[in-house]
Scaffold this motif. Structure first.
Motif, PDB file in Angstrom:
ATOM      1  N   LEU A 154      -7.430  -2.646 -57.151  1.00  0.00           N
ATOM      2  CA  LEU A 154      -7.067  -2.023 -58.433  1.00  0.00           C
ATOM      3  C   LEU A 154      -5.810  -1.163 -58.314  1.00  0.00           C
ATOM      4  O   LEU A 154      -4.912  -1.230 -59.161  1.00  0.00           O
ATOM      5  N   GLY A 155      -5.739  -0.398 -57.211  1.00  0.00           N
ATOM      6  CA  GLY A 155      -4.594   0.514 -57.006  1.00  0.00           C
ATOM      7  C   GLY A 155      -3.276  -0.244 -56.962  1.00  0.00           C
ATOM      8  O   GLY A 155      -2.326   0.113 -57.662  1.00  0.00           O
ATOM      9  N   ARG A 165       1.897  -2.048 -59.128  1.00  0.00           N
ATOM     10  CA  ARG A 165       2.830  -3.159 -59.387  1.00  0.00           C
ATOM     11  C   ARG A 165       3.113  -3.280 -60.880  1.00  0.00           C
ATOM     12  O   ARG A 165       4.235  -3.565 -61.294  1.00  0.00           O
ATOM     13  N   GLU A 166       2.076  -3.039 -61.666  1.00  0.00           N
ATOM     14  CA  GLU A 166       2.226  -3.098 -63.119  1.00  0.00           C
ATOM     15  C   GLU A 166       3.197  -2.017 -63.608  1.00  0.00           C
ATOM     16  O   GLU A 166       4.031  -2.244 -64.480  1.00  0.00           O
ATOM     17  N   LEU A 167       3.097  -0.840 -62.963  1.00  0.00           N
ATOM     18  CA  LEU A 167       3.987   0.266 -63.331  1.00  0.00           C
ATOM     19  C   LEU A 167       5.441  -0.055 -62.998  1.00  0.00           C
ATOM     20  O   LEU A 167       6.349   0.186 -63.791  1.00  0.00           O
ATOM     21  N   ARG A 200      -9.956  -0.386 -66.896  1.00  0.00           N
ATOM     22  CA  ARG A 200      -9.586   0.559 -65.828  1.00  0.00           C
ATOM     23  C   ARG A 200      -8.135   0.383 -65.404  1.00  0.00           C
ATOM     24  O   ARG A 200      -7.447   1.347 -65.085  1.00  0.00           O
ATOM     25  N   ILE A 201      -7.660  -0.884 -65.427  1.00  0.00           N
ATOM     26  CA  ILE A 201      -6.252  -1.129 -65.024  1.00  0.00           C
ATOM     27  C   ILE A 201      -5.309  -0.350 -65.943  1.00  0.00           C
ATOM     28  O   ILE A 201      -4.431   0.386 -65.492  1.00  0.00           O
ATOM     29  N   PHE A 202      -5.534  -0.500 -67.237  1.00  0.00           N
ATOM     30  CA  PHE A 202      -4.621   0.161 -68.190  1.00  0.00           C
ATOM     31  C   PHE A 202      -4.836   1.678 -68.253  1.00  0.00           C
ATOM     32  O   PHE A 202      -3.876   2.449 -68.393  1.00  0.00           O
ATOM     33  N   LEU A 203      -6.110   2.058 -68.142  1.00  0.00           N
ATOM     34  CA  LEU A 203      -6.377   3.512 -68.159  1.00  0.00           C
ATOM     35  C   LEU A 203      -5.830   4.178 -66.899  1.00  0.00           C
ATOM     36  O   LEU A 203      -5.327   5.301 -66.947  1.00  0.00           O
ATOM     37  N   SER A 204      -5.881   3.478 -65.775  1.00  0.00           N
ATOM     38  CA  SER A 204      -5.351   4.037 -64.524  1.00  0.00           C
ATOM     39  C   SER A 204      -3.841   4.185 -64.623  1.00  0.00           C
ATOM     40  O   SER A 204      -3.260   5.160 -64.137  1.00  0.00           O
TER      41      SER A 204
END
Lengths: 405, 284
Positions: free
Chosen positions: A3-4, A9-11, A327-331
């Motif tokens: 997840l991290g 990477r998304e950021l 969780r991906i988007f909330l993180s």
């Protein structure tokens, strides 16, 4: 891939967009932290000063606008020094002590300080007994009574607390704590100011006010050296509370019609009004952060969700649960909030510490407690703003997302 | 024997007074001239007035203008009404020859014109900055007792005023207490004693300002602190210890009159119980 790393990477995928969002949050939090830090120390300084001085009255030139009590004597306008004598020889009741001041700038080792001329009590004390036989009928003042036999060696450091000094020779100076620390000056040292050599008779204890950056000398010496004439910038009156309530200010106004007479209560009220304004301003910024920052994050996450519909669908088809997508988007929002809150706190604190003394005239220190506050606000706004887009992402139908291509 | 008692009391009182106060300050007593002669025209004129036991009214001025001229006319007219009780003296503070006069009174920065009434003993008995008026000119002339007190107070000394005569009780104890206080090394250099007769009509106004009845049947001791505050009034018998306690209390205490003051005294307006008057036997 966990997840991290997914979130990270998304950021980094859309750096410009993320930087813009993070910058918005940092800017808002910075402003909020700077305002709150300066307001806090300003309020604290006023409270401390009020506590140590009790009720006081300031006599100022008519044209001086009173923005800041501590810098009340730091202006170019002047009033005649003879006002001191008028006050001393008057039959006004409730005047416990007087402290006229004249400030002129001086430079020591390329740093500017205020050379403040003060009039020792010995210069005008006896004149208080010139008011005629009626003086015996006056009620006792509110301060400690002068019983004549003062201690032979007066502790000149009491100037910082009492505002009045008994004796000060023409070549003696008292140094504020900040000046002494920065210039490494101690008692007994010699210092040349405006061409005259002075002896440092005392280093004043730290007060947390602009007095820490002052150098005090005899008023008449400062007048002569600066060629200012027989004038002062302000006269501070230590007045008795009861008499102030009973009309001391009106009495001083009548005696000195060409001067502006204000009480510390008025000064404090002005300061409180200013602080309230700052408080409201910080509330407005809070609202801006919530609206603009929140909208920015919501928009960014929504766009992100739209762009990543297929990837989301793929993840879900591979067995990812809705909660993981959320969780991906909330993180991602959480990280943005942490960066914004932390960065905003650091920059806001630096701004407050460097600009605070200039803007509010009081020393400002970092407030670690505000770090948590900044993080809670920025993270809270980020999470709240991204909750709906994240929930929408978690509700996507994988089949539908594949059909869209 | 009983018939001789009042006369005996007077004799004893006088002897006691002389013994108690090494140099008793008495009304209209011969005193050294407080002013040097020859140092400046103003001080010489003051010395002459003092020598003749007359008051001096000094008109200090800085520049010769219309306002100064107008005030000088008022001053001259007012002094004429005082007759031979006072001398008129004019001092220009800007004149170099008057520097000793200006320095003696520290009036170089005073509002001008300034009129000072000065008693023969050198005490400034009244000041009129800017607005000298003929109607109030007489206020500068005070009783000898008041002038003695003012002189000491202007020298930053505390004053013990002993109000008593042969008819007042506890006169001896009060005088003894005052003498003991004045002999105390802690206060000897910073205190003076003044003895007044309550029945003296010349002192009636001064006694009234001290709230002392001219018909008092008990000796009264009033403690005055600079600039002229009556700190305590001791009625009847009093001891040196009580006076010392009151003075010590007033010096260190923050609420000399039971009132809370600003700043260094009682921040927040609350006096601690230990800060209030602790002197016993003091009526105020």
């Amino acid at each position: 891939m966990n997840l991290g790393s997914l979130v990270w990477r998304e950021l980094l995928e859309r750096k410009a967009q993320m930087l813009t969002v993070a910058f918005g949050i940092i800017l808002g939090i910075t402003t909020l932290i700077a305002i709150r830090t300066i307001s806090f120390y300003s309020e604290k300084a006023v409270a401390r000063e009020l506590d140590s001085l009790g009720a006081n009255v300031l006599v100022l030139p008519k044209s001086v606008s009173l923005q800041d009590y501590y810098a009340a004597d730091m202006h170019d306008e002047v009033i005649p020094e003879e006002y001191v004598m008028r006050l001393t020889m008057s039959d006004l009741q409730g005047v416990d002590n007087l402290s006229p001041k004249l400030c002129v700038p001086v430079t020591i080792a390329d740093r500017k300080y205020s050379l403040t001329g003060i009039l020792p009590k010995s210069e005008f004390q006896a004149k208080a007994a010139w008011a005629g036989a009626g003086i015996f009928s006056r009620p006792i003042g509110c301060g400690a009574i002068d019983m004549g036999d003062a201690p032979p060696e007066e502790d000149k450091k009491t100037l910082a607390r009492k505002r009045v000094i008994k004796d000060l020779a023409a070549d003696e100076i008292l140094i504020g704590a900040d000046v002494a620390a920065r210039q490494k000056i101690s008692e007994g040292d010699s210092l040349t100011l405006l061409g005259q050599v002075f002896t440092v008779v005392a280093v004043l204890p730290e007060t947390g006010t602009v007095d820490d950056s002052r150098i005090f000398a005899h008023l008449h010496t400062v007048q002569d050296l600066s060629k200012s004439g027989e004038v002062v910038n302000c006269i501070e009156i230590v007045g008795c509370c009861k008499e102030i309530a009973a009309g001391l200010v009106e009495g001083v106004n009548t005696l000195l019609p060409d001067a502006k007479v204000v009480t510390v209560k008025q000064v404090v009220d002005t300061q409180i009004t200013l602080n309230r304004m700052m408080e409201r301003l910080s509330q407005i910024f809070l609202a801006i952060i919530v609206l603009v920052g929140g909208a920015g994050i919501a928009n960014a996450i929504s766009a992100n969700v739209s762009e990543r519909r297929r990837e989301i669908g793929t993840l879900m088809a591979l067995g990812a649960e809705s909660w993981l997508i959320q969780r991906i988007f909330l993180s991602k929002a959480l990280l943005l909030g942490l960066i914004g809150g932390g960065g905003g706190y650091v920059i806001g604190t630096i701004l407050a510490v460097t600009l605070g003394p200039r803007l509010a005239g009081v020393p400002v220190m970092p407030m670690p407690g505000l770090a948590l506050w900044a993080l809670v606000i920025s993270v809270g706004v980020a999470l709240a703003a991204s909750f709906i887009p994240a929930w929408r992402a978690s509700q996507l139908d994988p089949v539908a997302t594949f059909r869209e291509t | 024997m009983l018939q001789r008692l009042p006369a005996l009391t007077v004799v004893l009182w006088t002897v006691c007074l002389a013994l108690s106060f090494g140099e008793p300050v008495r009304a209209a007593e011969a005193r050294p001239n407080p002013w040097p002669t020859g140092s400046s025209p103003g001080l010489t004129a003051l010395a002459k007035a003092a020598e003749q036991n007359r008051y001096a009214y000094v008109f200090f001025w800085k520049t010769e203008g219309e306002a100064t001229q107008r005030k000088r006319e008022v001053f001259d007219a007012a002094l004429a009404t005082l007759g031979d009780r006072a001398d008129a003296i004019s001092v220009c503070v800007a004149a170099p020859e008057e520097k000793p006069t200006v320095d003696a009174f520290k009036v170089s920065r005073a509002p001008m014109p300034l009129v000072l009434a000065i008693a023969p003993n050198g005490a400034v008995t009244k000041a009129w900055p800017l607005d000298f008026q003929a109607a109030t000119a007489g206020e500068g002339i005070v009783s000898d007792g008041a002038a003695s007190c003012m002189k000491a107070l202007q020298g930053n000394k505390i004053v013990l005023v002993s109000v008593q005569n042969s008819m007042t009780s506890h006169a001896g104890e009060a005088l003894e207490a005052a003498a003991g206080f004045l002999a105390d090394p802690r206060f000897a250099q910073a205190a003076e004693g003044v003895v007044l007769d309550p029945a003296d009509p010349a002192e009636a106004t001064f006694l009234a300002s001290l709230k002392v009845s001219p018909t008092t049947d008990k000796a009264i001791t009033v403690l005055l602190a600079p600039p002229g505050n009556p700190v305590a009034t001791f009625v009847g018998a009093v001891s040196t210890a009580t006076i010392v306690a009151k003075v010590t209390d007033a010096k260190s205490g923050c609420c000399p009159d039971g009132k809370c003051g600003p700043g260094q005294c009682c921040p927040g307006g609350k006096c601690g119980p230990t800060q209030k008057s602790s002197a016993k036997g003091v009526s105020k």
